[in-house]
Scaffold this motif. Sequence first.
Motif, PDB file in Angstrom:
ATOM      1  N   GLN A   1     -75.690  63.611 -30.657  1.00 34.08           N
ATOM      2  CA  GLN A   1     -74.297  64.238 -30.706  1.00 34.08           C
ATOM      3  C   GLN A   1     -73.044  63.156 -31.086  1.00 34.08           C
ATOM      4  OE1 GLN A   1     -73.497  67.352 -31.502  1.00 34.08           O
ATOM      5  NE2 GLN A   1     -75.586  67.697 -31.388  1.00 34.08           N
ATOM      6  N   GLU A   2     -73.176  62.032 -30.324  1.00 33.81           N
ATOM      7  CA  GLU A   2     -72.386  60.963 -30.396  1.00 33.81           C
ATOM      8  C   GLU A   2     -72.401  60.119 -31.686  1.00 33.81           C
ATOM      9  OE1 GLU A   2     -70.501  56.968 -27.851  1.00 33.81           O
ATOM     10  OE2 GLU A   2     -72.341  58.073 -27.217  1.00 33.81           O
ATOM     11  N   ALA A   3     -73.748  59.911 -32.254  1.00 34.42           N
ATOM     12  CA  ALA A   3     -73.905  59.531 -33.538  1.00 34.42           C
ATOM     13  C   ALA A   3     -73.411  60.368 -34.577  1.00 34.42           C
ATOM     14  CB  ALA A   3     -75.391  59.125 -33.592  1.00 34.42           C
ATOM     15  N   VAL A   4     -73.489  61.931 -34.558  1.00 35.34           N
ATOM     16  CA  VAL A   4     -72.864  62.626 -35.414  1.00 35.34           C
ATOM     17  C   VAL A   4     -71.275  62.336 -35.832  1.00 35.34           C
ATOM     18  CG1 VAL A   4     -72.162  65.164 -36.024  1.00 35.34           C
ATOM     19  CG2 VAL A   4     -74.334  64.317 -35.008  1.00 35.34           C
ATOM     20  N   LYS A   5     -70.616  61.968 -34.518  1.00 37.23           N
ATOM     21  CA  LYS A   5     -69.281  61.765 -34.650  1.00 37.23           C
ATOM     22  C   LYS A   5     -69.110  60.428 -35.292  1.00 37.23           C
ATOM     23  CE  LYS A   5     -65.357  60.292 -31.790  1.00 37.23           C
ATOM     24  NZ  LYS A   5     -64.906  59.894 -30.330  1.00 37.23           N
ATOM     25  N   TYR A   6     -69.863  59.394 -35.053  1.00 37.94           N
ATOM     26  CA  TYR A   6     -69.645  58.198 -35.917  1.00 37.94           C
ATOM     27  C   TYR A   6     -69.876  58.351 -37.538  1.00 37.94           C
ATOM     28  CZ  TYR A   6     -68.890  56.301 -31.209  1.00 37.94           C
ATOM     29  OH  TYR A   6     -68.512  55.950 -30.031  1.00 37.94           O
ATOM     30  N   LEU A   7     -71.350  59.008 -37.627  1.00 39.99           N
ATOM     31  CA  LEU A   7     -71.520  59.164 -39.001  1.00 39.99           C
ATOM     32  C   LEU A   7     -70.642  59.963 -39.820  1.00 39.99           C
ATOM     33  CD1 LEU A   7     -75.337  60.091 -38.271  1.00 39.99           C
ATOM     34  CD2 LEU A   7     -74.575  58.052 -39.813  1.00 39.99           C
ATOM     35  N   GLY A   8     -69.928  61.034 -39.180  1.00 37.11           N
ATOM     36  CA  GLY A   8     -68.649  61.883 -39.765  1.00 37.11           C
ATOM     37  C   GLY A   8     -67.618  60.714 -40.216  1.00 37.11           C
ATOM     38  N   LYS A   9     -67.332  59.831 -39.276  1.00 39.60           N
ATOM     39  CA  LYS A   9     -66.304  58.809 -39.979  1.00 39.60           C
ATOM     40  C   LYS A   9     -66.782  57.999 -41.095  1.00 39.60           C
ATOM     41  CE  LYS A   9     -63.844  58.642 -35.371  1.00 39.60           C
ATOM     42  NZ  LYS A   9     -63.500  57.657 -34.316  1.00 39.60           N
TER      43      LYS A   9
ATOM     44  N   ILE B   1     -74.508  54.345 -49.219  1.00 36.08           N
ATOM     45  CA  ILE B   1     -73.922  54.715 -48.084  1.00 36.08           C
ATOM     46  C   ILE B   1     -73.838  56.214 -47.823  1.00 36.08           C
ATOM     47  CG2 ILE B   1     -71.854  54.350 -46.577  1.00 36.08           C
ATOM     48  CD1 ILE B   1     -71.428  51.776 -47.771  1.00 36.08           C
ATOM     49  N   GLN B   2     -73.044  56.831 -48.855  1.00 35.65           N
ATOM     50  CA  GLN B   2     -73.139  58.252 -48.789  1.00 35.65           C
ATOM     51  C   GLN B   2     -74.300  59.060 -48.662  1.00 35.65           C
ATOM     52  OE1 GLN B   2     -70.393  58.748 -52.345  1.00 35.65           O
ATOM     53  NE2 GLN B   2     -69.040  59.571 -51.118  1.00 35.65           N
ATOM     54  N   VAL B   3     -75.365  58.877 -49.672  1.00 36.89           N
ATOM     55  CA  VAL B   3     -76.448  59.365 -49.405  1.00 36.89           C
ATOM     56  C   VAL B   3     -77.413  59.270 -48.246  1.00 36.89           C
ATOM     57  CG1 VAL B   3     -78.906  59.480 -50.523  1.00 36.89           C
ATOM     58  CG2 VAL B   3     -76.857  59.434 -51.895  1.00 36.89           C
ATOM     59  N   PHE B   4     -77.427  57.974 -47.619  1.00 32.53           N
ATOM     60  CA  PHE B   4     -78.056  57.604 -46.429  1.00 32.53           C
ATOM     61  C   PHE B   4     -77.348  58.153 -45.198  1.00 32.53           C
ATOM     62  CE2 PHE B   4     -80.169  54.450 -49.062  1.00 32.53           C
ATOM     63  CZ  PHE B   4     -81.631  54.851 -49.082  1.00 32.53           C
ATOM     64  N   GLY B   5     -76.056  58.138 -45.132  1.00 28.16           N
ATOM     65  CA  GLY B   5     -75.220  58.799 -44.142  1.00 28.16           C
ATOM     66  C   GLY B   5     -75.607  60.157 -44.168  1.00 28.16           C
ATOM     67  N   ASN B   6     -75.515  60.894 -45.142  1.00 26.81           N
ATOM     68  CA  ASN B   6     -75.798  62.328 -44.946  1.00 26.81           C
ATOM     69  C   ASN B   6     -77.371  62.535 -44.591  1.00 26.81           C
ATOM     70  OD1 ASN B   6     -73.347  63.588 -45.773  1.00 26.81           O
ATOM     71  ND2 ASN B   6     -73.925  62.841 -47.961  1.00 26.81           N
ATOM     72  N   LEU B   7     -78.381  61.640 -44.874  1.00 32.40           N
ATOM     73  CA  LEU B   7     -79.639  61.929 -44.618  1.00 32.40           C
ATOM     74  C   LEU B   7     -79.838  61.868 -42.997  1.00 32.40           C
ATOM     75  CD1 LEU B   7     -81.570  60.080 -47.585  1.00 32.40           C
ATOM     76  CD2 LEU B   7     -81.633  62.589 -46.920  1.00 32.40           C
ATOM     77  N   ILE B   8     -79.160  60.637 -42.441  1.00 31.49           N
ATOM     78  CA  ILE B   8     -79.365  60.418 -41.236  1.00 31.49           C
ATOM     79  C   ILE B   8     -78.652  61.706 -40.443  1.00 31.49           C
ATOM     80  CG2 ILE B   8     -78.376  58.894 -39.262  1.00 31.49           C
ATOM     81  CD1 ILE B   8     -78.591  56.444 -41.271  1.00 31.49           C
ATOM     82  N   HIS B   9     -77.480  61.999 -40.785  1.00 32.69           N
ATOM     83  CA  HIS B   9     -76.744  62.843 -40.388  1.00 32.69           C
ATOM     84  C   HIS B   9     -77.696  64.326 -40.120  1.00 32.69           C
ATOM     85  CE1 HIS B   9     -73.966  66.538 -39.749  1.00 32.69           C
ATOM     86  NE2 HIS B   9     -72.944  65.497 -39.380  1.00 32.69           N
ATOM     87  N   GLY B  10     -78.232  64.783 -41.294  1.00 34.66           N
ATOM     88  CA  GLY B  10     -79.141  66.053 -41.361  1.00 34.66           C
ATOM     89  C   GLY B  10     -80.427  65.769 -40.561  1.00 34.66           C
ATOM     90  N   LYS B  11     -81.126  64.534 -40.328  1.00 34.11           N
ATOM     91  CA  LYS B  11     -82.323  64.606 -39.845  1.00 34.11           C
ATOM     92  C   LYS B  11     -82.158  64.179 -38.222  1.00 34.11           C
ATOM     93  CE  LYS B  11     -86.636  62.059 -40.279  1.00 34.11           C
ATOM     94  NZ  LYS B  11     -87.334  61.211 -41.172  1.00 34.11           N
ATOM     95  N   PHE B  12     -81.105  63.308 -37.812  1.00 36.87           N
ATOM     96  CA  PHE B  12     -80.872  63.265 -36.441  1.00 36.87           C
ATOM     97  C   PHE B  12     -79.926  63.418 -35.792  1.00 36.87           C
ATOM     98  CE2 PHE B  12     -83.274  59.600 -38.553  1.00 36.87           C
ATOM     99  CZ  PHE B  12     -84.669  59.737 -38.058  1.00 36.87           C
ATOM    100  N   GLY B  13     -78.914  64.349 -36.700  1.00 35.42           N
ATOM    101  CA  GLY B  13     -77.592  64.684 -35.926  1.00 35.42           C
ATOM    102  C   GLY B  13     -77.746  65.575 -34.796  1.00 35.42           C
ATOM    103  N   SER B  14     -78.729  66.509 -34.565  1.00 42.61           N
ATOM    104  CA  SER B  14     -79.078  67.418 -33.703  1.00 42.61           C
ATOM    105  C   SER B  14     -79.139  66.867 -32.391  1.00 42.61           C
ATOM    106  CB  SER B  14     -79.986  68.695 -33.955  1.00 42.61           C
ATOM    107  OG  SER B  14     -81.167  67.814 -34.338  1.00 42.61           O
TER     108      SER B  14
END
Length: 524
Positions: free
Chosen positions: A325-333, A309-322
């Motif tokens: 922006q709303e997804a970045v908030k949920y991924l951070g949680k 969960i941590q690894v794929f969450g960080n991958l999604i955050h890094g690849k699609f975070g920009s």
Amino acid sequence: MILIVDDHPENIFSLQKLLELNHYSVDTASSGEEALRKILKNTYFLVILDVQMPGMDGFEVAEAISGYSKSKDIPIIFLSAVNLEKRFIAKGYTSGGMDYVTKPFDPEILLLKVGTFYRLHLQTRELHAAQEKLREEVAERKAAQEALSHSLEELRSILESIQQIAFTLNREGNIEFVNRYWHEYAEGRENLPATPEDGPSISACIAKAMASGEQEVLEVRIKPLSGEEYRHHLLSMTPVRKDGAIAKWVGIFTDIHEQKMINQLLENRVSERTQELQRANRDLAASNHELQQFAYVASHDLKEPLRKIQVFGNLIHGKFGSEQQEAVKYLGKIISSADRMNKLITDVLDYSKLSIAEKFHLADLNIIIREILDDMELLIREKNAEITVSPIPQVKAVPGQMRQVFQNILSNALKFSRHDLQPQIHIRAERVGRLATDARPDADGPYCRISVSDNGIGFDEVYLDKIFVIFQRLHGRNEYEGTGIGLAIVKKIIDTHGGLITAVSEEGKGSTFILVLPVSGHHA
């Protein structure tokens, strides 16, 4: 009153408080020799005896107690945290113990055992009172018979009036007189009451008394003519002397059937309850082991999917975070929750591992604390904390567990620091003479007392017990991070090492954690 015998004051204190809270009167002894002296002076219905003590061990004390006529019937419960092998348990029973309880024990089970022995004590005391009363009655009747021996008619009148079966024999052993109760058990004066084949006959009892020439009280079973059950009786054969020679014999049957049945019922209940308690102890030990294994395995297996969960969450955050922006908030949680979950699982794993026995070594706590401070260098610099460490004596301990103790305490001291004040943490140590947080300093004492003081936010001492309980928190997760397991791990480690831990604190004025550890390791 219950006597607790243990050379460790903390064991005596906890067990004494448990029993006193349940309305039992308790006395204590710190050695086998002191226990024997107290048993000779006082009356106890139960002895709770530690197996391993200096001087006389528990088995020797039990054998000595069983050897005294005054104390031979006092039940003994052995307590042991070391001698858990079958041969030690067997030795406990053969040396006089009624039960063998291993530490750590379940307080409720122990209270059930104590309650059982207390009820047996009351029932035994009632039975003894009944037996004493019976002996007094027999003695009174003997005195009456001797006083009336000069008048045969007066003697017969007395025998006719009593509520037991009575008869008289001449010096040759022939029956001269029987009262009316005789005829409930025998057909005619010439016939003796019937006895079972596996028990003594009435004629054998009469012959034994006449051979001895003295009073004999024998237990027999006789059957009434109107029934099929043999009833237990005491047959008292008393000689009546005239001019120094036996002139006749007086025999009296006293019915003790009910008392005998009660005694047998009590013995059966003791045996059944002992077997039940042994089964419960075995089941409890197995359950505890399974629970520890489950906690360890479950926590270990949870870490793998959580890591994904941590690894794929960080991958999604890094690849699609920009892009989202709303997804970045949920991924951070999600990532934050996964981090907290990882910390919680790690702490649960650490807590479950504490049940696995490890070897004690001579540990230099000064080096351990110095290494911890090196690891926490960035946090200390960030907090601008001032930490002073006085020299600490070496102790025999599990080094890895000692690292966990000071890691958690120092982390808490930094975590719960005040925002408006530079954190100051002081670690001090000294040898003391006994296992107590308020013991006097002793340069050669067998214990080491260590205090860790800070000037942080502190806490209300009303919650002192709560802070050492697993998953208990005094502050919300939004205020201070943590899983609520750290101090529970500290408490369990200190207990495993045979030590004590407590804290002194005041809200807004900091806290002081006080640890007391055996210098030579825990052997109880």
